[in-house]
Design a protein around this motif. Structure first.
Motif, PDB file in Angstrom:
ATOM      1  N   ARG A  53      -2.788  -2.471  -7.642  1.00 26.67           N
ATOM      2  CA  ARG A  53      -1.522  -1.805  -7.310  1.00 26.67           C
ATOM      3  C   ARG A  53      -0.908  -2.410  -6.047  1.00 26.67           C
ATOM      4  NH1 ARG A  53       0.535   2.598  -8.664  1.00 26.67           N
ATOM      5  NH2 ARG A  53       0.997   3.235  -6.543  1.00 26.67           N
ATOM      6  N   THR A  54      -1.745  -2.688  -5.058  1.00 21.56           N
ATOM      7  CA  THR A  54      -1.253  -3.225  -3.792  1.00 21.56           C
ATOM      8  C   THR A  54      -0.649  -4.613  -3.971  1.00 21.56           C
ATOM      9  OG1 THR A  54      -2.905  -1.963  -2.580  1.00 21.56           O
ATOM     10  CG2 THR A  54      -1.929  -3.843  -1.443  1.00 21.56           C
ATOM     11  N   ASN A  91       3.563   6.229  -8.099  1.00 22.08           N
ATOM     12  CA  ASN A  91       3.375   6.895  -6.810  1.00 22.08           C
ATOM     13  C   ASN A  91       4.203   8.177  -6.750  1.00 22.08           C
ATOM     14  OD1 ASN A  91       2.283   7.006  -4.119  1.00 22.08           O
ATOM     15  ND2 ASN A  91       4.356   6.568  -3.419  1.00 22.08           N
ATOM     16  N   LEU A 139      -6.751   6.441  -3.988  1.00 18.89           N
ATOM     17  CA  LEU A 139      -7.714   5.764  -4.856  1.00 18.89           C
ATOM     18  C   LEU A 139      -8.810   5.068  -4.043  1.00 18.89           C
ATOM     19  CD1 LEU A 139      -5.290   4.245  -7.510  1.00 18.89           C
ATOM     20  CD2 LEU A 139      -6.917   6.110  -7.852  1.00 18.89           C
ATOM     21  N   LEU A 140      -8.431   4.456  -2.930  1.00 20.74           N
ATOM     22  CA  LEU A 140      -9.436   3.814  -2.074  1.00 20.74           C
ATOM     23  C   LEU A 140     -10.387   4.846  -1.471  1.00 20.74           C
ATOM     24  CD1 LEU A 140      -7.588   0.973  -0.145  1.00 20.74           C
ATOM     25  CD2 LEU A 140      -9.490   0.752  -1.732  1.00 20.74           C
ATOM     26  N   SER A 143      -2.412   4.517  -3.699  1.00 12.23           N
ATOM     27  CA  SER A 143      -3.429   3.483  -3.454  1.00 12.23           C
ATOM     28  C   SER A 143      -4.439   3.934  -2.405  1.00 12.23           C
ATOM     29  CB  SER A 143      -2.765   2.184  -2.995  1.00 12.23           C
ATOM     30  OG  SER A 143      -1.980   1.639  -4.021  1.00 12.23           O
ATOM     31  N   ARG A 144      -3.956   4.603  -1.343  1.00 18.89           N
ATOM     32  CA  ARG A 144      -4.865   5.098  -0.316  1.00 18.89           C
ATOM     33  C   ARG A 144      -5.785   6.181  -0.853  1.00 18.89           C
ATOM     34  NH1 ARG A 144      -0.648   5.937   4.366  1.00 18.89           N
ATOM     35  NH2 ARG A 144       0.742   5.374   2.698  1.00 18.89           N
ATOM     36  N   ASN A 152       0.840  -1.195   0.000  1.00 16.76           N
ATOM     37  CA  ASN A 152       0.000   0.000   0.000  1.00 16.76           C
ATOM     38  C   ASN A 152       0.882   1.255   0.000  1.00 16.76           C
ATOM     39  OD1 ASN A 152      -2.497   1.102  -0.088  1.00 16.76           O
ATOM     40  ND2 ASN A 152      -3.095   0.516   1.975  1.00 16.76           N
ATOM     41  N   SER A 210      -6.851  -0.057  -7.154  1.00 21.42           N
ATOM     42  CA  SER A 210      -6.070   0.104  -5.933  1.00 21.42           C
ATOM     43  C   SER A 210      -5.583  -1.254  -5.425  1.00 21.42           C
ATOM     44  CB  SER A 210      -6.898   0.802  -4.862  1.00 21.42           C
ATOM     45  OG  SER A 210      -6.168   0.886  -3.669  1.00 21.42           O
TER      46      SER A 210
END
Length: 134
Positions: free
Chosen positions: A58-59, A71, A25-26, A22-23, A18, A55
């Motif tokens: 990506r993780t 990122n 996007l979430l 990603s955060r 993460n 997301s």
């Protein structure tokens, strides 16, 4: 419980994990899904599920160099937006004492004191001289 942690650690070994993008996007997916509850628009639902899926991709990705580059690009964009916001706040705070002009040649912002009448302004970047009312 400890065995589950070890299995999860082994599963995530070599995967990207993460990060800030990603955060974000979430969070955006969550906003879309909550809005969809009230607005009832299927496009919001699809956007939310798609953002959540990307997301998670990506993780769990093993292509760490590509994900790190994405990122970094996001972090650079976010930093530029913060700088623009801070500059706009400074400009707004100084609007009573100074006037701001752009150099006609290089587009550099030039700050001059107010109330001096028509003055010749020299650009500090390209040394172009132009006349404006302060």
């Amino acid at each position: 419980m400890n065995g589950l942690r070890q299995k999860m650690t082994r599963f995530m070994y070599g995967r990207y994990g993460n990060d800030q993008l990603s955060r974000m996007l979430l969070g955006l997916a969550l906003v879309c899904l909550v809005l969809e509850l009230f607005i009832r628009n299927p496009l919001l639902y699809l956007a939310g599920v798609g953002l959540m899926g990307y997301s998670m991709y990506r993780t769990l990705s093993r292509n760490t160099s590509k994900m790190a580059a994405q990122n970094q690009k996001y972090l650079t964009w976010r930093y530029q937006q913060a700088v623009k916001k801070n500059n706009a706040k400074k400009h707004w705070a100084q609007r009573k004492e100074y006037r701001f002009y752009k150099c006609p040649r290089c587009r550099q912002k030039v700050r001059v004191p107010r109330g001096r009448g028509r003055i010749a302004i020299t650009c500090p970047k390209c040394t172009t001289e132009f006349i404006k009312k302060s």
